[in-house]
Design a protein around this motif. Sequence first.
Motif, PDB file in Angstrom:
ATOM      1  N   THR A  20       0.829  -1.208   0.000  1.00 45.65           N
ATOM      2  CA  THR A  20       0.000   0.000   0.000  1.00 45.65           C
ATOM      3  C   THR A  20       0.863   1.258   0.000  1.00 45.65           C
ATOM      4  O   THR A  20       0.592   2.209  -0.743  1.00 45.65           O
ATOM      5  CB  THR A  20      -0.941   0.011   1.229  1.00 45.65           C
ATOM      6  OG1 THR A  20      -1.751  -1.175   1.185  1.00 45.65           O
ATOM      7  CG2 THR A  20      -1.819   1.229   1.252  1.00 45.65           C
ATOM      8  N   LEU A  21       1.908   1.266   0.819  1.00 40.48           N
ATOM      9  CA  LEU A  21       2.810   2.422   0.854  1.00 40.48           C
ATOM     10  C   LEU A  21       3.442   2.658  -0.512  1.00 40.48           C
ATOM     11  O   LEU A  21       3.533   3.803  -0.977  1.00 40.48           O
ATOM     12  CB  LEU A  21       3.909   2.219   1.908  1.00 40.48           C
ATOM     13  CG  LEU A  21       3.502   2.362   3.358  1.00 40.48           C
ATOM     14  CD1 LEU A  21       4.668   1.998   4.280  1.00 40.48           C
ATOM     15  CD2 LEU A  21       3.026   3.776   3.649  1.00 40.48           C
ATOM     16  N   TYR A  22       3.867   1.572  -1.149  1.00 36.29           N
ATOM     17  CA  TYR A  22       4.508   1.711  -2.459  1.00 36.29           C
ATOM     18  C   TYR A  22       3.515   2.209  -3.505  1.00 36.29           C
ATOM     19  O   TYR A  22       3.837   3.071  -4.310  1.00 36.29           O
ATOM     20  CB  TYR A  22       5.137   0.384  -2.894  1.00 36.29           C
ATOM     21  CG  TYR A  22       5.897   0.529  -4.201  1.00 36.29           C
ATOM     22  CD1 TYR A  22       7.124   1.171  -4.235  1.00 36.29           C
ATOM     23  CD2 TYR A  22       5.361   0.056  -5.394  1.00 36.29           C
ATOM     24  CE1 TYR A  22       7.817   1.326  -5.420  1.00 36.29           C
ATOM     25  CE2 TYR A  22       6.046   0.208  -6.574  1.00 36.29           C
ATOM     26  CZ  TYR A  22       7.275   0.844  -6.595  1.00 36.29           C
ATOM     27  OH  TYR A  22       7.958   1.010  -7.770  1.00 36.29           O
ATOM     28  N   GLU A  23       2.300   1.673  -3.481  1.00 32.11           N
ATOM     29  CA  GLU A  23       1.289   2.093  -4.460  1.00 32.11           C
ATOM     30  C   GLU A  23       0.915   3.560  -4.289  1.00 32.11           C
ATOM     31  O   GLU A  23       0.733   4.283  -5.264  1.00 32.11           O
ATOM     32  CB  GLU A  23       0.046   1.212  -4.353  1.00 32.11           C
ATOM     33  CG  GLU A  23       0.256  -0.185  -4.882  1.00 32.11           C
ATOM     34  CD  GLU A  23      -0.914  -1.120  -4.580  1.00 32.11           C
ATOM     35  OE1 GLU A  23      -1.897  -0.681  -3.946  1.00 32.11           O
ATOM     36  OE2 GLU A  23      -0.833  -2.298  -4.968  1.00 32.11           O
ATOM     37  N   LEU A  29       8.153   9.161  -4.026  1.00 31.33           N
ATOM     38  CA  LEU A  29       9.373   8.818  -3.307  1.00 31.33           C
ATOM     39  C   LEU A  29      10.532   8.593  -4.283  1.00 31.33           C
ATOM     40  O   LEU A  29      11.649   9.078  -4.068  1.00 31.33           O
ATOM     41  CB  LEU A  29       9.110   7.567  -2.479  1.00 31.33           C
ATOM     42  CG  LEU A  29      10.016   7.233  -1.324  1.00 31.33           C
ATOM     43  CD1 LEU A  29      10.155   8.399  -0.366  1.00 31.33           C
ATOM     44  CD2 LEU A  29       9.486   6.019  -0.581  1.00 31.33           C
ATOM     45  N   LEU A  30      10.261   7.879  -5.375  1.00 27.07           N
ATOM     46  CA  LEU A  30      11.294   7.624  -6.375  1.00 27.07           C
ATOM     47  C   LEU A  30      11.732   8.926  -7.063  1.00 27.07           C
ATOM     48  O   LEU A  30      12.924   9.150  -7.274  1.00 27.07           O
ATOM     49  CB  LEU A  30      10.795   6.617  -7.420  1.00 27.07           C
ATOM     50  CG  LEU A  30      11.801   6.222  -8.499  1.00 27.07           C
ATOM     51  CD1 LEU A  30      13.037   5.561  -7.892  1.00 27.07           C
ATOM     52  CD2 LEU A  30      11.152   5.278  -9.508  1.00 27.07           C
ATOM     53  N   ALA A  31      10.781   9.798  -7.380  1.00 27.61           N
ATOM     54  CA  ALA A  31      11.130  11.081  -8.014  1.00 27.61           C
ATOM     55  C   ALA A  31      11.995  11.914  -7.083  1.00 27.61           C
ATOM     56  O   ALA A  31      12.997  12.514  -7.511  1.00 27.61           O
ATOM     57  CB  ALA A  31       9.860  11.840  -8.395  1.00 27.61           C
ATOM     58  N   ALA A  54      10.040   1.641   6.956  1.00 27.47           N
ATOM     59  CA  ALA A  54       8.618   1.793   7.274  1.00 27.47           C
ATOM     60  C   ALA A  54       8.043   0.466   7.767  1.00 27.47           C
ATOM     61  O   ALA A  54       7.223   0.441   8.702  1.00 27.47           O
ATOM     62  CB  ALA A  54       7.851   2.279   6.046  1.00 27.47           C
ATOM     63  N   TRP A  55       8.448  -0.625   7.183  1.00 26.32           N
ATOM     64  CA  TRP A  55       7.982  -1.953   7.594  1.00 26.32           C
ATOM     65  C   TRP A  55       8.465  -2.267   9.010  1.00 26.32           C
ATOM     66  O   TRP A  55       7.742  -2.839   9.804  1.00 26.32           O
ATOM     67  CB  TRP A  55       8.494  -2.978   6.586  1.00 26.32           C
ATOM     68  CG  TRP A  55       8.292  -4.402   6.997  1.00 26.32           C
ATOM     69  CD1 TRP A  55       7.108  -5.078   7.066  1.00 26.32           C
ATOM     70  CD2 TRP A  55       9.306  -5.313   7.403  1.00 26.32           C
ATOM     71  NE1 TRP A  55       7.325  -6.356   7.484  1.00 26.32           N
ATOM     72  CE2 TRP A  55       8.673  -6.535   7.699  1.00 26.32           C
ATOM     73  CE3 TRP A  55      10.685  -5.234   7.532  1.00 26.32           C
ATOM     74  CZ2 TRP A  55       9.368  -7.650   8.131  1.00 26.32           C
ATOM     75  CZ3 TRP A  55      11.382  -6.343   7.950  1.00 26.32           C
ATOM     76  CH2 TRP A  55      10.724  -7.538   8.255  1.00 26.32           C
ATOM     77  N   GLY A  64       0.371  10.161  14.312  1.00 24.51           N
ATOM     78  CA  GLY A  64      -0.358  11.423  14.286  1.00 24.51           C
ATOM     79  C   GLY A  64       0.525  12.644  14.150  1.00 24.51           C
ATOM     80  O   GLY A  64       0.043  13.771  14.204  1.00 24.51           O
ATOM     81  N   LYS A  65       1.808  12.473  13.994  1.00 21.55           N
ATOM     82  CA  LYS A  65       2.733  13.608  13.850  1.00 21.55           C
ATOM     83  C   LYS A  65       3.073  13.790  12.381  1.00 21.55           C
ATOM     84  O   LYS A  65       4.091  13.323  11.908  1.00 21.55           O
ATOM     85  CB  LYS A  65       4.017  13.362  14.636  1.00 21.55           C
ATOM     86  CG  LYS A  65       3.816  13.275  16.125  1.00 21.55           C
ATOM     87  CD  LYS A  65       5.142  13.043  16.814  1.00 21.55           C
ATOM     88  CE  LYS A  65       4.968  12.901  18.301  1.00 21.55           C
ATOM     89  NZ  LYS A  65       6.227  12.584  18.970  1.00 21.55           N
ATOM     90  N   GLY A  66       2.263  14.450  11.646  1.00 19.47           N
ATOM     91  CA  GLY A  66       2.546  14.700  10.241  1.00 19.47           C
ATOM     92  C   GLY A  66       2.000  13.620   9.349  1.00 19.47           C
ATOM     93  O   GLY A  66       1.385  12.639   9.779  1.00 19.47           O
ATOM     94  N   SER A  67       2.252  13.786   8.057  1.00 21.55           N
ATOM     95  CA  SER A  67       1.718  12.846   7.072  1.00 21.55           C
ATOM     96  C   SER A  67       2.656  11.667   6.868  1.00 21.55           C
ATOM     97  O   SER A  67       3.855  11.737   7.154  1.00 21.55           O
ATOM     98  CB  SER A  67       1.518  13.566   5.736  1.00 21.55           C
ATOM     99  OG  SER A  67       2.771  13.891   5.162  1.00 21.55           O
ATOM    100  N   VAL A  68       2.106  10.597   6.331  1.00 23.01           N
ATOM    101  CA  VAL A  68       2.895   9.406   6.004  1.00 23.01           C
ATOM    102  C   VAL A  68       3.912   9.753   4.931  1.00 23.01           C
ATOM    103  O   VAL A  68       5.097   9.385   5.027  1.00 23.01           O
ATOM    104  CB  VAL A  68       1.965   8.256   5.549  1.00 23.01           C
ATOM    105  CG1 VAL A  68       2.769   7.097   5.005  1.00 23.01           C
ATOM    106  CG2 VAL A  68       1.074   7.813   6.697  1.00 23.01           C
ATOM    107  N   ARG A  69       3.484  10.512   3.909  1.00 23.42           N
ATOM    108  CA  ARG A  69       4.399  10.877   2.827  1.00 23.42           C
ATOM    109  C   ARG A  69       5.543  11.733   3.362  1.00 23.42           C
ATOM    110  O   ARG A  69       6.693  11.550   2.987  1.00 23.42           O
ATOM    111  CB  ARG A  69       3.666  11.605   1.707  1.00 23.42           C
ATOM    112  CG  ARG A  69       4.619  11.946   0.560  1.00 23.42           C
ATOM    113  CD  ARG A  69       3.913  12.465  -0.645  1.00 23.42           C
ATOM    114  NE  ARG A  69       3.251  11.352  -1.305  1.00 23.42           N
ATOM    115  CZ  ARG A  69       2.601  11.453  -2.447  1.00 23.42           C
ATOM    116  NH1 ARG A  69       2.498  12.613  -3.059  1.00 23.42           N
ATOM    117  NH2 ARG A  69       2.022  10.413  -2.985  1.00 23.42           N
TER     118      ARG A  69
END
Length: 183
Positions: A20-23, A29-31, A54-55, A64-69
């Motif tokens: 899910t993170l990769y999708e 992330l790659l860019a 991340a895994w 809850g501290k900021g976004s996942v991205r």
Amino acid sequence: MAALWSRKRAAAADEALVRTLYEEHGRALLAYATRLTGDRAAAEDVVQETLVRAWRHPEALVNGKGSVRGWLLTVARNIVTDRVRARASRPREVAENPATPPVERDHADSVVDSVVVLEALDRLSPDHRDVLVEIYFRGRSVTEAAAALGVPPGTVKSRSHYALRALRDTFTGGQVALKGVSG
């Protein structure tokens, strides 16, 4: 049996998390990693390492501290920074090149040999020394040396013969003086 079932569910959940993170964030992330590294292959390694982190720390994604991205991009930047620092702290690797031989550890013997040869050349008459310099140090043929010195080729051959004989005698102990001998 329940423990095995629980491990399989955890592994499936971990796989789903990384997938899910990769999708959702893989392209961004790659860019970002490609911009930071300037190298697509290195950027792919950074993305992979980011997803592994991340895994290993899924709790950081839901704290809850900021976004996942934002967390993923920060981890990627830190990985790139760590790699740059690691490369800077190590000496640069130099590929072996057949055209450049390795540096000798102790060149004292070659220095002594050079000094001995130069001293032996100083003991020769100027005519004999000039012939050896032209032939052996400048790499000229007998004809070229004769033209450079303004003497006949036979004289160059004769002088080189006597000069080499004198050098051989100097190195073997039977010092033959050629000062004043013309040939």
